[in-house]
Motif scaffolding. Structure first.
Motif, PDB file in Angstrom:
ATOM      1  N   GLY A  80      37.674  37.004  -1.917  1.00 25.98           N
ATOM      2  CA  GLY A  80      39.048  37.263  -1.510  1.00 25.98           C
ATOM      3  C   GLY A  80      39.137  37.966  -0.159  1.00 25.98           C
ATOM      4  O   GLY A  80      40.188  38.461   0.224  1.00 25.98           O
ATOM      5  N   GLN A  81      38.026  37.983   0.583  1.00 25.18           N
ATOM      6  CA  GLN A  81      37.996  38.564   1.925  1.00 25.18           C
ATOM      7  C   GLN A  81      38.980  37.801   2.804  1.00 25.18           C
ATOM      8  O   GLN A  81      39.071  36.580   2.720  1.00 25.18           O
ATOM      9  N   PRO A  82      39.743  38.500   3.643  1.00 31.50           N
ATOM     10  CA  PRO A  82      40.670  37.789   4.533  1.00 31.50           C
ATOM     11  C   PRO A  82      39.935  36.752   5.388  1.00 31.50           C
ATOM     12  O   PRO A  82      38.773  36.957   5.766  1.00 31.50           O
ATOM     13  N   ALA A  83      40.616  35.647   5.693  1.00 30.89           N
ATOM     14  CA  ALA A  83      39.993  34.568   6.467  1.00 30.89           C
ATOM     15  C   ALA A  83      39.651  35.010   7.885  1.00 30.89           C
ATOM     16  O   ALA A  83      38.628  34.603   8.429  1.00 30.89           O
ATOM     17  N   ALA A  84      40.494  35.848   8.473  1.00 29.88           N
ATOM     18  CA  ALA A  84      40.240  36.314   9.837  1.00 29.88           C
ATOM     19  C   ALA A  84      39.219  37.451   9.805  1.00 29.88           C
ATOM     20  O   ALA A  84      39.370  38.405   9.052  1.00 29.88           O
ATOM     21  N   PRO A  85      38.163  37.336  10.619  1.00 29.47           N
ATOM     22  CA  PRO A  85      37.163  38.408  10.644  1.00 29.47           C
ATOM     23  C   PRO A  85      37.741  39.717  11.178  1.00 29.47           C
ATOM     24  O   PRO A  85      38.671  39.718  11.981  1.00 29.47           O
TER      25      PRO A  85
END
Length: 150
Positions: A80-85
């Motif tokens: 569920g880590q955000p797509a944007a680094p």
């Protein structure tokens, strides 16, 4: 086709894919696609803690650097880590890490591991309250392990 012919064909195809270095990528892609197909998209994941966000980002940076694209896609989907680094400077600041010129092009994780391995080699007991800090109090980053001749 006889069973021997099919077995021989399978063997030749497998050997060819291994020699080209794509068999591992194909297997990873299949695993990622199977995971995506099986994932229950209706199940809500728990919110990520700040620590998990940072750890996942360190792992993502490592995966991207090493071109583990399919493994990275599974990490992002599953965690569920955000797509944007995250911004690298933000990570360095949060971890209180001071990069040197030679470490700016490598993942932060390499430098953290190298730092603690060097601490281990330099002294048996590491004082985590004062682990060889720079003038700002941060950990200095070093070359990755491969570049240190280890």
């Amino acid at each position: 086709m006889s069973n021997n012919s099919i077995s021989e064909l399978k063997s030749v195809v497998k050997d060819t894919l291994e020699q080209r270095g794509v068999l591992g990528q194909i297997k990873a892609r299949i695993r990622a696609e199977v995971f995506n197909a099986l994932e229950d998209r209706t199940e809500r994941k728990p919110a990520l803690s700040n620590e998990n966000l940072i750890i996942n980002e360190l792992v993502r940076e490592y995966f991207e650097f090493n071109k583990y694209n399919y493994t990275n896609s599974v990490l992002l989907a599953e965690s569920g880590q955000p797509a944007a680094p995250m911004d690298r400077e933000f990570l360095l600041n949060e971890l209180n890490v001071q990069p040197d010129e030679s470490s700016r092009s490598i993942p932060i994780l390499y430098s953290l591991v190298a730092y603690f391995l060097q601490r281990k080699d330099g002294s048996a007991a590491t004082d985590f309250r004062n682990p060889g800090r720079s003038n700002r109090g941060g950990v200095s980053m070093h070359e990755p392990l491969a570049d240190n001749g280890r």
